[in-house]
Design an enzyme around this catalytic site. Structure first.
Site, PDB file in Angstrom:
ATOM      1  N   ASP A  34      65.692  23.042  74.913  1.00  0.00           N
ATOM      2  CA  ASP A  34      65.164  21.740  74.525  1.00  0.00           C
ATOM      3  C   ASP A  34      66.095  20.623  74.992  1.00  0.00           C
ATOM      4  OD1 ASP A  34      63.244  23.202  73.353  1.00  0.00           O
ATOM      5  OD2 ASP A  34      63.663  22.580  71.285  1.00  0.00           O
ATOM      6  N   TYR A  37      65.663  19.958  78.621  1.00  0.00           N
ATOM      7  CA  TYR A  37      64.392  19.269  78.808  1.00  0.00           C
ATOM      8  C   TYR A  37      64.540  17.787  78.436  1.00  0.00           C
ATOM      9  CZ  TYR A  37      59.448  18.108  78.252  1.00  0.00           C
ATOM     10  OH  TYR A  37      58.212  17.507  78.355  1.00  0.00           O
ATOM     11  N   ASP A  38      65.165  17.549  77.283  1.00  0.00           N
ATOM     12  CA  ASP A  38      65.360  16.166  76.837  1.00  0.00           C
ATOM     13  C   ASP A  38      66.171  15.372  77.853  1.00  0.00           C
ATOM     14  OD1 ASP A  38      63.961  16.714  74.595  1.00  0.00           O
ATOM     15  OD2 ASP A  38      65.709  16.985  73.299  1.00  0.00           O
ATOM     16  N   GLU A 113      33.929  35.262  76.910  1.00  0.00           N
ATOM     17  CA  GLU A 113      35.134  34.487  76.580  1.00  0.00           C
ATOM     18  C   GLU A 113      35.133  34.264  75.087  1.00  0.00           C
ATOM     19  OE1 GLU A 113      34.723  30.690  78.571  1.00  0.00           O
ATOM     20  OE2 GLU A 113      33.844  31.719  80.290  1.00  0.00           O
ATOM     21  N   LYS A 115      35.228  32.034  71.807  1.00  0.00           N
ATOM     22  CA  LYS A 115      34.782  30.691  71.498  1.00  0.00           C
ATOM     23  C   LYS A 115      35.835  30.035  70.603  1.00  0.00           C
ATOM     24  CE  LYS A 115      30.657  28.264  69.917  1.00  0.00           C
ATOM     25  NZ  LYS A 115      31.240  27.343  68.975  1.00  0.00           N
ATOM     26  N   ASP A 117      37.391  27.280  68.232  1.00  0.00           N
ATOM     27  CA  ASP A 117      36.824  26.340  67.277  1.00  0.00           C
ATOM     28  C   ASP A 117      37.579  25.019  67.344  1.00  0.00           C
ATOM     29  OD1 ASP A 117      34.956  25.645  65.476  1.00  0.00           O
ATOM     30  OD2 ASP A 117      35.983  26.500  63.731  1.00  0.00           O
ATOM     31  N   ARG A 136      32.328  14.694  73.545  1.00  0.00           N
ATOM     32  CA  ARG A 136      30.951  15.018  73.876  1.00  0.00           C
ATOM     33  C   ARG A 136      29.988  13.931  73.380  1.00  0.00           C
ATOM     34  NH1 ARG A 136      26.372  18.654  73.012  1.00  0.00           N
ATOM     35  NH2 ARG A 136      26.401  18.370  70.764  1.00  0.00           N
ATOM     36  N   GLU A 172      38.035  22.515  75.410  1.00  0.00           N
ATOM     37  CA  GLU A 172      38.080  22.368  73.964  1.00  0.00           C
ATOM     38  C   GLU A 172      39.470  21.913  73.539  1.00  0.00           C
ATOM     39  OE1 GLU A 172      35.131  23.137  72.830  1.00  0.00           O
ATOM     40  OE2 GLU A 172      35.317  23.568  70.700  1.00  0.00           O
ATOM     41  N   TYR A 224      37.255  25.517  80.178  1.00  0.00           N
ATOM     42  CA  TYR A 224      36.423  26.687  80.456  1.00  0.00           C
ATOM     43  C   TYR A 224      35.298  26.393  81.439  1.00  0.00           C
ATOM     44  CZ  TYR A 224      34.142  24.346  76.511  1.00  0.00           C
ATOM     45  OH  TYR A 224      33.609  23.409  75.677  1.00  0.00           O
ATOM     46  N   LYS A 288      28.327  34.296  79.180  1.00  0.00           N
ATOM     47  CA  LYS A 288      27.746  33.459  80.229  1.00  0.00           C
ATOM     48  C   LYS A 288      27.324  34.320  81.416  1.00  0.00           C
ATOM     49  CE  LYS A 288      31.030  29.858  78.993  1.00  0.00           C
ATOM     50  NZ  LYS A 288      32.220  29.094  79.340  1.00  0.00           N
ATOM     51  N   LYS A 312      28.190  34.554  67.273  1.00  0.00           N
ATOM     52  CA  LYS A 312      29.044  34.104  66.166  1.00  0.00           C
ATOM     53  C   LYS A 312      29.417  35.299  65.288  1.00  0.00           C
ATOM     54  CE  LYS A 312      29.486  29.975  65.318  1.00  0.00           C
ATOM     55  NZ  LYS A 312      28.889  28.702  65.291  1.00  0.00           N
ATOM     56  N   CYS A 406      54.046  23.338  28.979  1.00  0.00           N
ATOM     57  CA  CYS A 406      54.531  23.901  30.239  1.00  0.00           C
ATOM     58  C   CYS A 406      54.804  25.388  30.046  1.00  0.00           C
ATOM     59  CB  CYS A 406      55.804  23.188  30.681  1.00  0.00           C
ATOM     60  SG  CYS A 406      56.621  24.017  32.065  1.00  0.00           S
ATOM     61  N   CYS A 409      58.764  26.021  30.253  1.00  0.00           N
ATOM     62  CA  CYS A 409      59.776  25.540  29.309  1.00  0.00           C
ATOM     63  C   CYS A 409      59.195  25.113  27.962  1.00  0.00           C
ATOM     64  CB  CYS A 409      60.564  24.381  29.925  1.00  0.00           C
ATOM     65  SG  CYS A 409      59.590  22.878  30.061  1.00  0.00           S
ATOM     66  N   CYS A 424      54.817  18.538  33.822  1.00  0.00           N
ATOM     67  CA  CYS A 424      55.839  18.794  32.824  1.00  0.00           C
ATOM     68  C   CYS A 424      56.940  17.776  33.115  1.00  0.00           C
ATOM     69  CB  CYS A 424      56.351  20.222  33.002  1.00  0.00           C
ATOM     70  SG  CYS A 424      57.996  20.468  32.314  1.00  0.00           S
ATOM     71  N   CYS A 429      63.547  21.599  33.100  1.00  0.00           N
ATOM     72  CA  CYS A 429      62.636  22.744  33.106  1.00  0.00           C
ATOM     73  C   CYS A 429      63.109  23.737  34.176  1.00  0.00           C
ATOM     74  CB  CYS A 429      61.219  22.266  33.413  1.00  0.00           C
ATOM     75  SG  CYS A 429      60.058  23.590  33.731  1.00  0.00           S
TER      76      CYS A 429
END
Ligand code: IVH
Length: 669
Positions: A34, A37-38, A113, A115, A117, A136, A172, A224, A288, A312, A406, A409, A424, A429
């Protein structure tokens, strides 16, 4: 460095950084640390600051998010973005395949493939450079979310191979399960409403009017589809996916060419359980017709293609029984009812508990002990009760009542006005102390290795710890006297405690467990106040100056530090050696406290970094974006879009000379 050399180096850095983004976000196999990269990003940013006209939209520095908009522009999709017809079992899938064979008068191959979500998007590249992205919408007209999509790190701003002309790809945008859980945990901490699932979280994040918010949401994208792939000489969906991948676009990578219905069935069965191990939520398989020419012959209906269908998987909801409703006491004293369930297998694991959140939630769902309920996992991670099977309820079973005392306690419990939680209020406690310690020792807190739940329970029960500061007074002997603790592990823990005294300020602020202060807010507070001592004296007005912090958080912070017991604990922590300062330029004076500066364009008398450090050493703040809270925009040579934004927002702009005059005055004054 002269401009030509800078231009060359900028190109090199952009390519290099894009490659590392790809390795990290798409292939999941980073080659550099990192820090390295930074360093590349810093070098690029510095060069672009020095030569603002060399900054281009495909630069990785542009992923942070540009100007907020009032509303999204509309984009007309050249080719409508259709949706898919669903099938819910293998019989319906068979009918789909039969329909296809009948229409084409032959057996065909399919690509299968997963799907994902998420939220469908269209991405447009001109000569290989990302120029526009949209949602979309209604399929014909979508919303322009280009600025937000730029912040999605797995999305290349420039393709890895040259592609001439206009290329539209579709895919997606989604959020990983762990990012969703983390976002919700943070929102819960900050008292914000939760997202129901990663898809809603992704949709909400993508449709933020302020791209800098989107940038913090860890969105990702899979593609896709390539619009008009045939014109580019591609013959099949399977080939399209390999081609897209070759361009450096993230594809999901689980596609399989299936030559028969049987093979499709195999794929579907294979992923039925395996999908839960993926880092993101999938809700089915998209089948497909592989051959693009055949897809064209089959065509589409107004709503969906005739060449594809979504299988599904059944929704992961199961019926089980609530054996009991337990109350857990959190570190702020909030009582959370938890349903104890007859064990049930859900999205890949056995579930036995589900949070019922608070009294209102229980009332709304009317969950009672002994009820049969439907449960599911939000984002395949967080178990929740969806609804009660009221028909199956045992007659006369009483509604659930929150306890008056509670359970930990015995102090009386109150529900404060405007709050959903019962609390509480007893600060001693034991349940609160235990939870407070767990929070203090956690990864985002003081990160105390080896201080686990069991140990914390013992420490509190034995009376060794009544307050978090007691942690730092524990002796090796005391620790070694505990169950399952030898001399060796006692020594290790002492060492871990010692190491934890030097955690960054943000971790310490988080660790204190102030209500509504999660790690994001802690970070902001540390950055803006620089030391715990200064934060302790901050007023609500000062805290409200920070972008991203609202009145509820500000008031919670101030009342936390006003509390005598909390102040005593903090004094003890400091006395026991806990570091309370952010490492940053030494504060020479505090005359610019509350002033926020933004720089744009080239400075002549100092580098950007030097100027920024001077502002900080006078107690002021520097931010990268102009907002209404900006006090001054310092305008150098060849200023960028920040100047325009400052003018639009009516923020005061000054030139470099005025800036240095202000510095002189501040130092003298
Ligand atoms: S192909 C003509 N492939 O599912 C539509 N869609 O329910 C072509 N989705 O709107 C869509 N993963 O947002 C396709 N591998 C995948 C997908 C996928 C998720 C979404 C997409 C689509 C929705 C339809």
């Amino acid at each position: 460095m002269d401009k030509a050399a800078a231009a060359r180096r900028i190109e090199e850095l952009k390519r290099e950084i894009a490659r590392h983004d790809y390795l990290y976000y798409v292939l999941d196999s980073p080659e550099i640390s990192d820090e390295e990269y930074d360093a590349l990003m810093r070098e690029l940013r510095a060069l672009e600051e020095a030569y603002p006209d060399l900054r281009t939209p495909d630069s990785p520095t542009q992923r942070v998010g540009g100007m907020p908009v009032d509303e999204f522009e509309h984009v007309v999709h050249e080719v409508p973005m259709l949706s898919l017809d669903n099938v819910f079992d293998l019989g319906e899938l068979k009918s789909f395949c039969d329909r296809v064979s009948r229409a084409l008068k032959e057996e065909v191959s399919y690509t299968a493939e997963l799907k994902i979500d998420g939220v469908a998007v269209s991405l447009i590249y001109e000569d290989g450079v990302f120029v526009r992205g949209s949602t979309r919408g209604d399929g014909r007209v979508g919303e322009d979310v280009t600025a937000n999509l730029r912040t999605v790190k797995s999305m290349p701003l420039r393709l890895m191979k040259p592609v001439s002309g206009r290329l539209e790809v579709r895919g997606e945008v989604y959020m990983q399960k762990k990012d969703f859980a983390e976002l919700n945990a943070q929102r819960e901490e900050e008292g914000e409403p939760l997202f129901a699932n990663p898809r809603n979280a992704a949709a909400g994040s993508l449709r933020q009017l302020d791209p800098s918010i989107t940038a913090k949401r860890h969105l990702r994208v899979f593609v896709y589809q390539a619009v008009n792939a045939v014109q580019r000489g591609l013959k099949s969906q399977y080939e399209v996916l390999q081609w897209l991948k070759g361009l450096g676009l993230p594809t999901q990578g689980t596609e399989r060419l299936c030559d028969s219905f049987d093979e499709l069935t195999k794929y579907i069965d294979e992923w039925r359980e395996k999908r839960f191990a993926l880092p993101y939520v999938t809700d089915g398989v998209v089948v497909k017709v592989d051959d693009l020419a055949k897809q064209e012959i089959l065509g589409t209906t107004a709503k969906a293609p005739r060449w594809a269908v979504a299988f599904k998987y059944p929704a992961e909801e199961k019926r089980t029984r609530v054996k009991d409703i337990e109350i857990s006491v959190g570190r702020t004293g909030a009582l959370t009812p938890v349903a104890i369930l007859e064990p049930v297998r859900l999205s890949g694991t056995i579930v036995q508990r589900a949070s019922l959140h608070n009294e209102d939630e229980i009332r709304r769902k009317d969950v009672r002990v002994g009820d049969y309920v439907w449960v599911r996992k939000a984002g395949e991670i967080i178990p929740e009760v969806v609804r009660v099977d009221k028909e199956a309820r045992r007659e006369g079973s009483p509604p659930f009542e929150m306890p008056k005392e509670c359970p930990a306690c015995g102090s009386s419990v109150v529900r404060l006005p405007g709050e959903a939680a019962h609390r509480c209020l007893n600060r001693s406690c034991p349940a609160q102390i235990k939870e407070g310690l767990k929070h203090f020792a956690s990864r985002s807190g003081m990160d105390i290795q080896g201080l686990g739940e069991k140990l914390i329970d013992q420490l509190v029960e034995k009376g060794f710890i009544r307050d978090i500061a007691d942690l730092y007074t524990l002796s090796e002997e005391e620790l070694a006297s505990l169950e399952r603790m030898g001399k060796k592990s006692a020594q290790n823990l002492i060492r871990a405690l010692e190491a934890s005294k030097n955690r960054p300020l943000a971790n310490l602020i988080y660790a204190l467990g102030i209500r509504y202060v999660g790690s994001r807010v802690a970070e902001l507070l540390a950055e803006n106040f620089g030391s715990l001592e200064r934060l302790m004296e901050a007023t609500e007005e000062e805290i409200l100056q920070i972008e991203g912090i609202g009145p509820r958080i500000a008031s919670s912070v101030v009342s936390f530090f006003r509390d005598e017991a909390n102040r005593r604990t903090i004094e003890r922590l400091i006395a026991l050696g806990v570091k309370t300062r952010l490492e940053r330029p030494a504060l020479e004076k505090d005359v610019w406290r509350g002033l926020r500066f933004v720089f744009t364009g080239e400075l002549e008398r100092a580098t950007r970094l030097e100027a920024e450090n001077i502002v900080k050493s006078l107690g002021g703040q520097v931010s990268s974006d102009v907002s209404r809270k900006t006090s001054y925009v310092v305008v150098g040579k060849n200023p960028g879009s920040k100047l325009e934004r400052a003018v639009n927002l009516g923020v005061k702009t000054i030139d470099e000379d005025s800036f240095w005059r202000m510095v002189e005055e501040a130092k003298e004054g």
